[in-house]
Scaffold this motif. Structure first.
Motif, mmCIF file in Angstrom:
data_model
loop_
_atom_site.group_PDB
_atom_site.id
_atom_site.type_symbol
_atom_site.label_atom_id
_atom_site.label_comp_id
_atom_site.label_asym_id
_atom_site.label_seq_id
_atom_site.Cartn_x
_atom_site.Cartn_y
_atom_site.Cartn_z
ATOM 1 N N TYR B 7 0.853 -1.188 0.000
ATOM 2 C CA TYR B 7 0.000 0.000 0.000
ATOM 3 C C TYR B 7 0.894 1.245 0.000
ATOM 4 O O TYR B 7 1.898 1.283 0.731
ATOM 5 C CB TYR B 7 -0.853 0.046 1.257
ATOM 6 N N ILE B 8 0.518 2.229 -0.807
ATOM 7 C CA ILE B 8 1.246 3.493 -0.730
ATOM 8 C C ILE B 8 0.400 4.478 0.064
ATOM 9 O O ILE B 8 -0.836 4.488 -0.044
ATOM 10 C CB ILE B 8 1.600 4.040 -2.127
ATOM 11 N N ILE B 9 1.057 5.243 0.932
ATOM 12 C CA ILE B 9 0.341 6.174 1.801
ATOM 13 C C ILE B 9 0.297 7.537 1.098
ATOM 14 O O ILE B 9 1.315 8.184 0.905
ATOM 15 C CB ILE B 9 1.035 6.291 3.173
ATOM 16 N N PRO B 14 -3.880 4.783 3.025
ATOM 17 C CA PRO B 14 -3.200 3.691 2.319
ATOM 18 C C PRO B 14 -3.976 3.299 1.062
ATOM 19 O O PRO B 14 -5.187 3.082 1.105
ATOM 20 C CB PRO B 14 -3.196 2.553 3.340
ATOM 21 N N LYS B 15 -3.270 3.238 -0.067
ATOM 22 C CA LYS B 15 -3.920 2.840 -1.334
ATOM 23 C C LYS B 15 -3.195 1.597 -1.849
ATOM 24 O O LYS B 15 -1.964 1.594 -1.996
ATOM 25 C CB LYS B 15 -3.765 3.983 -2.352
ATOM 26 N N LEU B 16 -3.935 0.519 -2.110
ATOM 27 C CA LEU B 16 -3.345 -0.736 -2.574
ATOM 28 C C LEU B 16 -2.710 -0.544 -3.945
ATOM 29 O O LEU B 16 -3.350 -0.010 -4.863
ATOM 30 C CB LEU B 16 -4.422 -1.821 -2.656
ATOM 31 N N PHE B 43 7.836 -0.197 -10.254
ATOM 32 C CA PHE B 43 8.787 0.747 -9.654
ATOM 33 C C PHE B 43 8.017 1.920 -9.055
ATOM 34 O O PHE B 43 7.134 2.490 -9.715
ATOM 35 C CB PHE B 43 9.776 1.235 -10.720
ATOM 36 N N ILE B 44 8.353 2.231 -7.795
ATOM 37 C CA ILE B 44 7.627 3.276 -7.066
ATOM 38 C C ILE B 44 8.646 4.310 -6.587
ATOM 39 O O ILE B 44 9.716 3.951 -6.090
ATOM 40 C CB ILE B 44 6.951 2.658 -5.813
ATOM 41 N N LYS B 45 8.298 5.558 -6.723
ATOM 42 C CA LYS B 45 9.144 6.591 -6.080
ATOM 43 C C LYS B 45 8.743 6.642 -4.613
ATOM 44 O O LYS B 45 7.878 7.412 -4.207
ATOM 45 C CB LYS B 45 8.932 7.952 -6.763
ATOM 46 N N GLY B 46 9.338 5.709 -3.863
ATOM 47 C CA GLY B 46 8.947 5.622 -2.463
ATOM 48 C C GLY B 46 9.935 4.788 -1.685
ATOM 49 O O GLY B 46 10.923 4.273 -2.237
ATOM 50 N N ILE B 60 4.190 1.877 2.173
ATOM 51 C CA ILE B 60 5.246 2.610 1.476
ATOM 52 C C ILE B 60 4.921 4.103 1.542
ATOM 53 O O ILE B 60 3.788 4.518 1.321
ATOM 54 C CB ILE B 60 5.311 2.141 0.005
ATOM 55 N N ARG B 61 5.943 4.902 1.888
ATOM 56 C CA ARG B 61 5.719 6.350 1.856
ATOM 57 C C ARG B 61 6.262 6.875 0.526
ATOM 58 O O ARG B 61 7.285 6.396 0.010
ATOM 59 C CB ARG B 61 6.400 7.047 3.041
ATOM 60 N N GLU B 62 5.531 7.839 -0.004
ATOM 61 C CA GLU B 62 5.945 8.425 -1.284
ATOM 62 C C GLU B 62 7.200 9.266 -1.096
ATOM 63 O O GLU B 62 7.323 9.957 -0.087
ATOM 64 C CB GLU B 62 4.828 9.325 -1.826
#
Lengths: 67, 67
Positions: B7-9, B14-16, B43-46, B60-62
């Motif tokens: 999940y990204i916050i 939190p968003k799945l 790939f996430i910028k986080g 995961i935090r952005e």
């Protein structure tokens, strides 16, 4: 159960610091709180670096010297 | 198996973003590479913020806007 073993990376080498970890959460003091499935807690001056969950491993990079 | 949902916050919520995550590892470009048990990558910028493994959750935090 799906807990994992937590390793801290020191000089590039992973060193086991806690087994059966369920929760890893940052604290306001900038540490990482580890809680295992037995409710035991440990505070590390570090942050989560990477995960390998099928291998039940959490890798933590040091951000200070609170061991 | 012991994979987890990532999940990204965003704005505290939190968003799945990926299910069945096995590996989460930082890249040299400062992103976080997620690989699930099917070999799919994202790939996430986080960076990994926290874990709740018995609940099969990675938070995961952005650290940028690569979504």
């Amino acid at each position: 159960m799906c807990e994992a073993s937590a390793y801290i990376i020191t000089d590039g080498e992973p060193k086991l610091i806690m087994e059966s970890v369920d929760v890893a959460v940052p604290t306001e003091e900038g540490e990482l709180k580890l809680i295992n499935i037995f409710g035991e807690q440990r505070f590390i001056k570090g942050a989560i670096e990477s995960l390998s969950l099928v291998d039940h491993k959490i890798f933590i990079r040091e951000t200070g010297a609170a061991l």
